[in-house]
Each structure stands twice: as C-alpha cells, then as structure tokens.
Design a protein around this motif. Structure first.
Motif, short mmCIF file in Angstrom:
data_model
loop_
_atom_site.label_atom_id
_atom_site.label_comp_id
_atom_site.label_asym_id
_atom_site.label_seq_id
_atom_site.Cartn_x
_atom_site.Cartn_y
_atom_site.Cartn_z
N GLY A 370 0.81 -1.20 0.00
CA GLY A 370 0.00 0.00 0.00
C GLY A 370 0.85 1.25 0.00
N MET A 371 0.33 2.31 0.57
CA MET A 371 1.04 3.58 0.58
C MET A 371 2.39 3.45 1.26
SD MET A 371 0.68 6.65 -0.55
CE MET A 371 1.80 8.04 -0.44
N LYS A 372 2.49 2.58 2.26
CA LYS A 372 3.76 2.44 2.97
C LYS A 372 4.84 1.89 2.06
CE LYS A 372 5.64 1.26 7.45
NZ LYS A 372 5.32 0.83 8.83
N SER A 373 4.47 1.08 1.08
CA SER A 373 5.47 0.53 0.16
C SER A 373 6.11 1.62 -0.68
CB SER A 373 4.84 -0.52 -0.75
OG SER A 373 3.97 0.06 -1.72
N TYR A 374 5.43 2.75 -0.84
CA TYR A 374 5.97 3.86 -1.65
C TYR A 374 6.84 4.80 -0.83
CZ TYR A 374 3.47 3.07 -6.06
OH TYR A 374 3.06 2.56 -7.26
N GLY A 375 6.98 4.53 0.46
CA GLY A 375 7.85 5.36 1.29
C GLY A 375 7.43 6.82 1.24
N ARG A 376 8.34 7.66 0.76
CA ARG A 376 8.06 9.10 0.69
C ARG A 376 7.62 9.55 -0.70
NH1 ARG A 376 12.12 12.52 4.56
NH2 ARG A 376 12.36 10.97 6.22
N ALA A 377 7.47 8.61 -1.63
CA ALA A 377 6.99 8.99 -2.96
C ALA A 377 5.57 9.53 -2.84
CB ALA A 377 7.03 7.79 -3.90
N PRO A 378 5.22 10.52 -3.64
CA PRO A 378 3.98 11.25 -3.40
C PRO A 378 2.72 10.67 -4.02
CG PRO A 378 5.20 12.29 -5.16
CD PRO A 378 6.06 11.16 -4.67
N THR A 379 2.80 9.63 -4.81
CA THR A 379 1.63 9.18 -5.54
C THR A 379 1.43 7.68 -5.40
OG1 THR A 379 2.06 10.89 -7.18
CG2 THR A 379 0.53 9.15 -7.81
N PHE A 380 0.20 7.27 -5.10
CA PHE A 380 -0.09 5.84 -4.96
C PHE A 380 -1.49 5.55 -5.47
CE2 PHE A 380 0.35 1.66 -3.50
CZ PHE A 380 -0.86 1.28 -2.96
N LEU A 381 -1.65 4.40 -6.09
CA LEU A 381 -2.95 3.97 -6.61
C LEU A 381 -3.47 2.80 -5.79
CD1 LEU A 381 -1.99 3.89 -10.39
CD2 LEU A 381 -2.93 5.81 -9.11
N ALA A 382 -4.72 2.86 -5.34
CA ALA A 382 -5.29 1.76 -4.57
C ALA A 382 -5.32 0.47 -5.39
CB ALA A 382 -6.70 2.11 -4.10
N MET A 383 -5.60 0.59 -6.68
CA MET A 383 -5.60 -0.61 -7.53
C MET A 383 -4.23 -1.25 -7.55
SD MET A 383 -8.06 0.27 -10.76
CE MET A 383 -7.01 1.61 -11.33
N THR A 384 -3.17 -0.43 -7.48
CA THR A 384 -1.82 -0.97 -7.39
C THR A 384 -1.67 -1.76 -6.10
OG1 THR A 384 -0.88 0.82 -8.71
CG2 THR A 384 0.62 -0.37 -7.27
N GLY A 385 -2.20 -1.22 -5.01
CA GLY A 385 -2.12 -1.92 -3.73
C GLY A 385 -2.87 -3.24 -3.75
#
Length: 456
Positions: A370-385
C-alpha cells in the motif's frame, strides 16, 4: 511450546492496518485458504480514511473495490455502490471498508497498536536458523496491556497517514514549528465543523504544499472567504508557478482533479489567496498572537494566524527496526520498487503493476504494501495496492506462477512530480517537470487522488 517447535505454516499471517489495502490483503489470504489476523490501531475499519471523511475522492467506486473483497462481501448481501459515482472518505469507510471488516469477523482486531516485529528468538544480528523462525509481533491494546503474537508472515499495510512531513524545507521541523503546534495542522480542515470553521473564519492562514491537498485547502478557504470577511490564504510554494502548477485543468485525465486545480487557481485570481513562490521555510517566529514564517533566504512573510502544512507523508519504520529490510536510501521504499516511483526521475512516467518480486526484502516473508510501500513517494494507486496483495497472497500460498503474473492494467497516470522536480523554481517557471500529469498529489487512490492527504 517454544518458537522453535512451532510449525509456521499453521500460524496466521499478521496484517498491520485495516485500511483499504490491509483488508484487501486479508480477503486475498482467505481466498487462498490462509488465515489472516488484521491488527488495527483504531476503533474501526479505515480509521485513517475516516480522518478525511469530509473529502471526496477523485476516483469512482469502480476503482476502489478489490475483486477478492467483493467476493467475500457477496454472501453478506452487500450492495456494490454505483461504479460511476465518487465517494467521500466517509462513504468509502462506511459503505465498503467497515462491511468488509465485518465480513472478516474476528480475523480483525481493533485497538491493537503494533509496537514491534521480529524473528522469534533472533534480533537483526543473528543469522543462524533465521528464516525457519516465525515472527513475533508485539502490540499494545487500548487499555494499555502488552501482548505478543506469533505469525508465519507479516504484511505491513499501516500506511503513512500518522507521520506527516514537517514544514521545514530540509525535511526537519522548522525552528519554532513544535512550539507553535497549537496553531499548526497537517490535515485539510473540515469547515463543516463549526469549531474548525471558527478557527479559520476572518483569519489569515498559510497553506504550505503544492499538491491536491493544498488545492483542496485553498478552495475551501476561498469559499469561507466569500462568507467571512477578512479570511485570506497565503499559499507557500517551494517552487515557482509554471504551466503545471494548477494541474491539468480541463485537459486533466481525471475531471475531478482538474476541476480542483481550477478552483485553486480561481482562489488566487479572485484575491482570496496569494501565492508566495520559491519559499523554503526555515523558521516560525511569534509576533504577539500571530506567527511569522521565515525562509532560508531570509525573507519574512507578513504575520498569519494559522498554518496548514500539506507537504507529504512518510512511513513509520520504528517498529520494524529488528527486521532486515531492503529500503532505498532516499524514498524509504523497497529497493526494487524505488526506481519505478522515484519523483526525482518521474514526472509523468507510468508505474507498471508490481508484486512480490518488487516488494520482497532480505527478511523473508515480510512485506510493506500500500502507501507504505511507496515510502516518501507522493503518488499511490489503490488498484496498485490490490494487485500487490493479490501477488503476495499467491506467493504465500506457494503459487509462484500466479504471484508473478500481472492481473491489472493501469491507466498511465504515473507518478506526477514530486520533491526532486517540483522543488526547482527555475524548472517550474520554464514548464519543465510540470506538464501532462499536473502538480504532485500527496496521495492517489484508485485511478485518482483524494483531495486530502488521506491514507490507504
């Protein structure tokens, strides 16, 4: 029974966090015949999402429901919301996340804050027999009791919501930021709350940030300014204003996101907000009852009454200190994933769907998702999670072919800007690093982003 005599295969997989991706992980584990145990620090499912319940997402319901979760919900009589409509954070929590957690029953525990994860009988130094040992998970309950659980694997979906980035341009709190804590917030204000509305009505508020969260705050304050004389927002950007400052506008792939950027632009043009560019905050000083922001170059702004800091989020890694994680030194994301999401490189590149290979660490069977996997990167997609946890569940079930198979096609929204590109005032002025994907959002959910820093 000692940890060395426990068969790890008979233990549950501990999932940290009952948010969208954590609950999806549990649904995929159940589908694979693996017992999950979801530990949620808050009192209900989607606690972080509920914190921005007043904010409407950029994504439709069609992009926010995980397939395995929907299968789990079907026997309960759950009715899928209209896929073409846009929910608020509160809608998402009440109409999907809580029913999903209820369907999982006692496989979800509330009021359970994870305080540490380690290998049973092994600190991070010890090599001998490490991979054969189960995990120990330490937690604290709401009444202050301490417990220790044993798990075959750990999926950390705790997000980044609890650790907002400070206003200091160097990543540290500005001098005086903590002293002024009663006048600083790191969330988009809910102006429907009378107490919150009174806090900003008729006052001068600094908004620090350049993503969708900042757009939302500016638009809300502009609306308040129309009703309450003296209300004004000071928008503070570390970069300059260029073609992509307000997003894609009418050309944005996500109409709701484009409309939000246009509302922020209208707030500035109408005089309800003023923009200060190239301002890297170094200190917050008191001027009587008001606050003065000071930049690294010595500039001092006129006093403000309140400060809203929307500069991003970062992961809490403190309770994972006894695990051997492979994290990128800049983003604090898994090393194989970091090059795909690095905002120093990507302004509009797409991030292809990924799974267990990109999310594995030197410590076997522990995953940040989820968002935690992206660390400090600013963009995340729920479908990716959702794709992440589908792949991980397959791997834990021994189905390597399914784990490495891609079952998701993402739109090319990609990672839109970020610290590396958008902190350069000259690049912003020339139009470089802006362009097709608009200004960076703190978080994207589904195909789009909520107009909040909400967690996933």
């Amino acid at each position: 029974m000692s940890a060395s005599t426990i068969d790890p295969g008979r233990l549950p997989v501990v999932v940290i966090g009952a948010g969208p991706v954590g609950l999806a992980a549990a649904a995929h584990l159940v589908e694979r015949g693996i017992e999950p145990l979801v530990l949620e620090a808050g009192p209900a499912a989607g606690t972080a999402v509920r914190d921005w319940s007043h904010v409407r997402l950029f994504s439709t319901w069609a992009e926010l429901v995980d397939p395995a979760a929907e299968k789990l919900l079907a026997p309960t009589g759950w009715a899928r919301p209209d896929g073409s409509t846009y929910p608020t954070g509160g809608d998402w929590a009440e109409r999907y996340l809580q029913p999903l957690a209820d369907a999982l029953g006692d496989q979800v525990r509330y009021g359970a804050t994870v305080t540490g994860v380690a290998r049973a009988g092994r600190d991070r130094i010890v090599d001998s027999g490490r991979d054969e040992q189960p995990f120990t998970v330490h937690l604290r309950t709401m009444d202050g009791r301490e417990e220790r659980l044993t798990a075959r694997a750990v999926i950390d979906a705790s997000g980044t919501w609890t650790v907002p980035s400070p206003m200091g341009a160097d990543g540290l709190p500005a001098l005086g930021e903590k002293t002024a804590a009663d006048r600083v917030t790191y969330r988009v204000p809910d102006l429907d709350d009378p107490a919150v509305r009174a806090r900003y009505a008729g006052r001068r508020t600094a908004v620090i940030g350049s993503g969708a969260s900042a757009f939302t705050a500016l638009a809300l304050l502009a609306g308040l300014a129309k009703d309450e004389d003296g209300t004004h927002a000071v928008w503070i950007l570390r970069r300059g204003i260029g073609a992509g400052t307000y997003g894609g506008g009418e050309a944005d792939e996500l109409p709701a996101r484009g409309a939000l950027g246009l509302r922020a632009k209208a707030a500035v043009e109408a005089g309800h907000a003023s923009a200060v560019t190239g301002f890297r905050t170094q200190a917050v000083e008191h001027d009587g009852e008001r606050l003065v922001l000071v930049a690294e170059d010595g500039r001092r702004l006129d006093p403000v009454d309140e400060i809203i800091v929307l500069t991003g989020l970062r992961p809490d890694l403190s309770f994972l200190s006894e695990l051997r994680l492979g994290l990128d030194e800049r983003l604090q994301a898994p090393t194989a994933l970091a090059p795909l999401i690095d905002p120093n490189v990507h302004s509009c590149g797409s991030v292809y769907p990924h799974g267990v290979n990109e999310l594995s660490h030197p410590e076997k069977d522990v995953y940040l998702v989820g968002m935690k996997s992206y660390g400090r990167a600013p963009t995340f997609l729920a479908m990716t999670g959702y794709e992440q946890v589908r792949s991980i569940a397959a791997a834990l079930a021994g189905d390597r072919e399914a784990a490495e198979r891609v079952e998701l096609t993402l739109p090319e929204t990609g990672v839109c800007g970020g610290a590396g590109l958008f902190d350069d005032p000259d690049a912003a002025q020339s139009g470089e690093g802006g362009g097709c994907c608009a200004a960076p959002a703190t978080l994207q959910i589904g195909i789009g982003a909520p107009a909040s820093s909400g967690g996933c």
